[in-house]
Design a protein around this motif. Structure first.
Motif, PDB file in Angstrom:
ATOM      1  N   THR B  20       0.847  -1.197   0.000  1.00 27.12           N
ATOM      2  CA  THR B  20       0.000   0.000   0.000  1.00 27.12           C
ATOM      3  C   THR B  20       0.873   1.235   0.000  1.00 27.12           C
ATOM      4  N   ARG B  22       0.771   5.437   0.198  1.00 25.13           N
ATOM      5  CA  ARG B  22      -0.120   6.459   0.733  1.00 25.13           C
ATOM      6  C   ARG B  22       0.226   7.817   0.156  1.00 25.13           C
ATOM      7  N   TYR B  64      -4.415  -3.016  -9.510  1.00 26.31           N
ATOM      8  CA  TYR B  64      -4.381  -1.951  -8.507  1.00 26.31           C
ATOM      9  C   TYR B  64      -5.797  -1.648  -7.997  1.00 26.31           C
ATOM     10  N   SER B  67      -8.396   3.622  -2.442  1.00 27.33           N
ATOM     11  CA  SER B  67      -9.436   4.006  -1.501  1.00 27.33           C
ATOM     12  C   SER B  67      -9.208   5.437  -1.052  1.00 27.33           C
ATOM     13  N   LEU B  75      -5.110   6.212  -1.036  1.00 26.26           N
ATOM     14  CA  LEU B  75      -4.266   5.029  -0.922  1.00 26.26           C
ATOM     15  C   LEU B  75      -4.300   4.207  -2.205  1.00 26.26           C
ATOM     16  N   THR B  77      -3.291   0.432  -3.558  1.00 25.54           N
ATOM     17  CA  THR B  77      -2.948  -0.902  -3.080  1.00 25.54           C
ATOM     18  C   THR B  77      -2.693  -1.857  -4.238  1.00 25.54           C
ATOM     19  N   GLU B  79      -2.649  -5.647  -4.558  1.00 22.95           N
ATOM     20  CA  GLU B  79      -3.102  -6.761  -3.722  1.00 22.95           C
ATOM     21  C   GLU B  79      -2.068  -7.887  -3.695  1.00 22.95           C
TER      22      GLU B  79
END
Lengths: 115, 111
Positions: B20, B22, B64, B67, B75, B77, B79
């Protein structure tokens, strides 16, 4: 598919020279064209052009847009070693609604200015 | 300085692990973006957000997710990271002029 092509891909000059960087584009819709300078880190904003024929100027840098011929140029006069960077051209298509800032970038022009 | 902070700035991880990234902004802008930059491809849009909980896909969104639960944080992410996701990731905000302003970038290496 939207497309932005920059030329030349790289350029080596000496301090004091004048350079012209080119950007041509093909997009379905057009909102604006932007120029960025990228040194080692983040691209930094230089100009945003929305109207044809109106020159944007900042110090030794200037840029102009031709919406009929679908291109823009970035001029740098009296180059300095600090101008060495990658110069990126991007187009913001006018897709409407919430589709702001979905830029399509060119590959960039690597400018090297020697003392 | 566009009031954007990205973290981490550098990360090395292994294939298959979640990652993740940020992006934090201090200017209360509505629009935020994630781009990746790769040699030969320039900058490409991954995802963007036009408000809290409002996101949409960009050109290279496969693999990808994003959120945005607060205005200031966006963010990105991965996975299950793959080697093809080795890249430099830039977060950006859009100010009133509609020009994008970028963060310092996060360099991700997936081994």
């Amino acid at each position: 598919e939207d497309k932005v092509v920059q030329s030349p891909l790289s350029l080596v000059v000496h301090e004091g020279d004048t350079v012209t960087l080119n950007c041509s584009y093909e997009v379905t819709n057009f909102r604006s064209l932007l120029w960025y300078k990228q040194e080692k880190k983040a691209p930094t904003f230089l100009f945003m052009l929305t109207s044809s024929g109106i020159e944007k100027k900042s110090g030794r840098l200037s840029s102009i847009l031709d919406k009929k011929e679908l291109f823009s140029i970035l001029n740098i006069t009296a180059t300095q070693t600090g101008d060495s960077a990658v110069y990126l051209c991007a187009v913001d298509p006018n897709a409407g609604g919430t589709s702001y800032g979905k830029l399509t970038f060119g590959q960039g022009t690597i400018l090297t200015v020697h003392p | 300085d566009a009031g954007i902070t990205q973290s981490p700035r550098h990360k090395v991880t292994e294939t298959g692990t979640p990652v993740t990234l940020r992006c934090h902004q201090t200017e209360n802008h509505r629009y935020m973006y994630w781009y990746r930059q790769d040699p030969g491809h320039g900058l490409r849009l991954i995802h963007y957000s036009y408000g809290v909980k409002d996101t949409d896909k960009g050109e290279v969104s496969d693999g990808y997710s994003v959120s945005r639960s607060k205005t200031e944080d966006f963010l990105l992410t991965l996975e299950s990271a793959t080697s093809s996701q080795t890249s430099v990731y830039f977060c950006a905000i859009s100010r009133d002029s509609l020009a994008l302003f970028f963060g310092e970038g996060s360099r991700l290496t997936v081994l």
